[in-house]
Design an enzyme around this catalytic site. Structure first.
Site, PDB file in Angstrom:
ATOM      1  N   ASP A  66       0.906  -1.281  -0.029  1.00 15.55           N
ATOM      2  CA  ASP A  66       0.087  -0.069  -0.032  1.00 15.55           C
ATOM      3  C   ASP A  66       0.891   1.226   0.027  1.00 15.55           C
ATOM      4  OD1 ASP A  66      -2.218  -1.455   0.126  1.00 15.55           O
ATOM      5  OD2 ASP A  66      -2.426  -1.435   2.162  1.00 15.55           O
ATOM      6  N   TYR A 130       7.230 -10.101   6.239  1.00 18.03           N
ATOM      7  CA  TYR A 130       6.951  -8.648   6.628  1.00 18.03           C
ATOM      8  C   TYR A 130       7.581  -8.395   7.897  1.00 18.03           C
ATOM      9  CZ  TYR A 130       3.562  -8.125   2.619  1.00 18.03           C
ATOM     10  OH  TYR A 130       3.165  -7.778   1.480  1.00 18.03           O
TER      11      TYR A 130
END
Length: 291
Positions: A66, A130
């Site tokens: 994002d 992540y």
């Protein structure tokens, strides 16, 4: 490796690993028709024009990120079709050419590999990791060093119960329906995922903190590994684990949230800020880094 298009021309597929500081971008995907909104791939595809492919080069990304999210190493595949009689570029030439012609200093191509023409960067990935960075000991977010302000989430607390966070994280391990942690807007219908690893640990000291602030400020790292994740799953799991660390939630409540499969609950609807999130690695069986 196969040929297509003009007679005698050869189409070569490459897997490229690249990194970026996401602050200036509206995500990694290329955006069309809006000069004020630009993705990382807009710059990569512009640089790829200099490779003079017969067909325009398009990047198929492994992992979508994002706006404001960073990547230590993302991956994508691309096809380059040279004119008849011209040999395919070596991976080293592809890497050098892309970096030479990139027009944004916050993007860098790390390495390229020649792959079979049916290789797919998203489907072939075996693991994605992540990393999320937190900072404690900051009364106000603007007290962070300017170099850290866009790359971590500054919590306005002196204390974080990381033992409770680690206990809570164990409820997320394994195969579950993670729909409670998926944000709206995803076309995905299968919300079952397998979280292979989750950790909460002290992060390395920042080199940008001056001595007078080093006693106060402390950094923490959360890591999540899975073959794939739902839309904003990592940021929503992070927000819940931070709530545990702040004493707002008990570790056992994370299991209740997970089993509720309700993405609109009071706590699981919270999303950690994009600026603290990094895509750390994308792994494949036969290409790229192995850890």
């Amino acid at each position: 490796m196969g040929s297509c298009g003009a007679v005698g021309s050869v189409r070569a597929r490459y897997l490229v690993f690249f990194q970026y500081l996401g602050t200036d971008f509206n995500g990694v995907a290329a955006l069309r028709g809006n000069p004020r909104a630009v993705g990382v791939l807009n710059f990569l595809e512009e640089a790829a024009k200099r490779l003079n492919s017969v067909d325009p080069v398009r990047f198929t990304i492994s992992s979508r990120t994002d706006a404001g999210v960073h990547a230590l190493s993302n991956a994508a595949h691309l096809d380059i079709q040279r004119r008849p009689g011209q040999s395919p570029f070596s991976p080293e030439v592809v890497t050098k050419a892309l970096n030479t012609h990139l027009k944004h200093p916050a993007i860098r191509v790390l390495k390229a590999f020649r792959v079979p023409n049916d290789f797919h960067a998203r489907h072939a990935a075996t693991s994605r990791t992540y990393l999320y960075r937190l900072a404690t000991g900051c009364s106000w977010p603007n007290q962070l060093p300017v170099f850290e302000q866009n790359v971590c989430w500054a919590l306005q607390t002196e204390y974080l119960d990381t033992a409770a966070m680690q206990e809570a994280a164990q409820h997320l391990l394994g195969t579950h329906d993670f729909s409670a942690f998926q944000s709206a807007g995803s076309p995905v219908t299968n919300t079952v995922r397998t979280l292979q690893r989750v950790s909460v640990s002290p992060g390395p000291a920042s080199p940008f903190v001056l001595p007078q602030g080093s006693r106060r400020l402390q950094f923490w790292t959360l890591e999540f590994e899975s073959q794939s994740f739902l839309y904003r799953q990592v940021r929503r799991m992070t927000a819940v684990l931070v709530a545990v660390g702040l004493g707002i939630l008990a570790p056992t409540q994370v299991k209740v949230i997970l089993e509720s499969q309700d993405p609109l609950g009071k706590y699981q609807a919270r999303v950690a800020p994009a600026r603290g999130l990094f895509l750390k690695s994308v792994l494949y069986n036969n290409f790229g880094p192995t850890s």
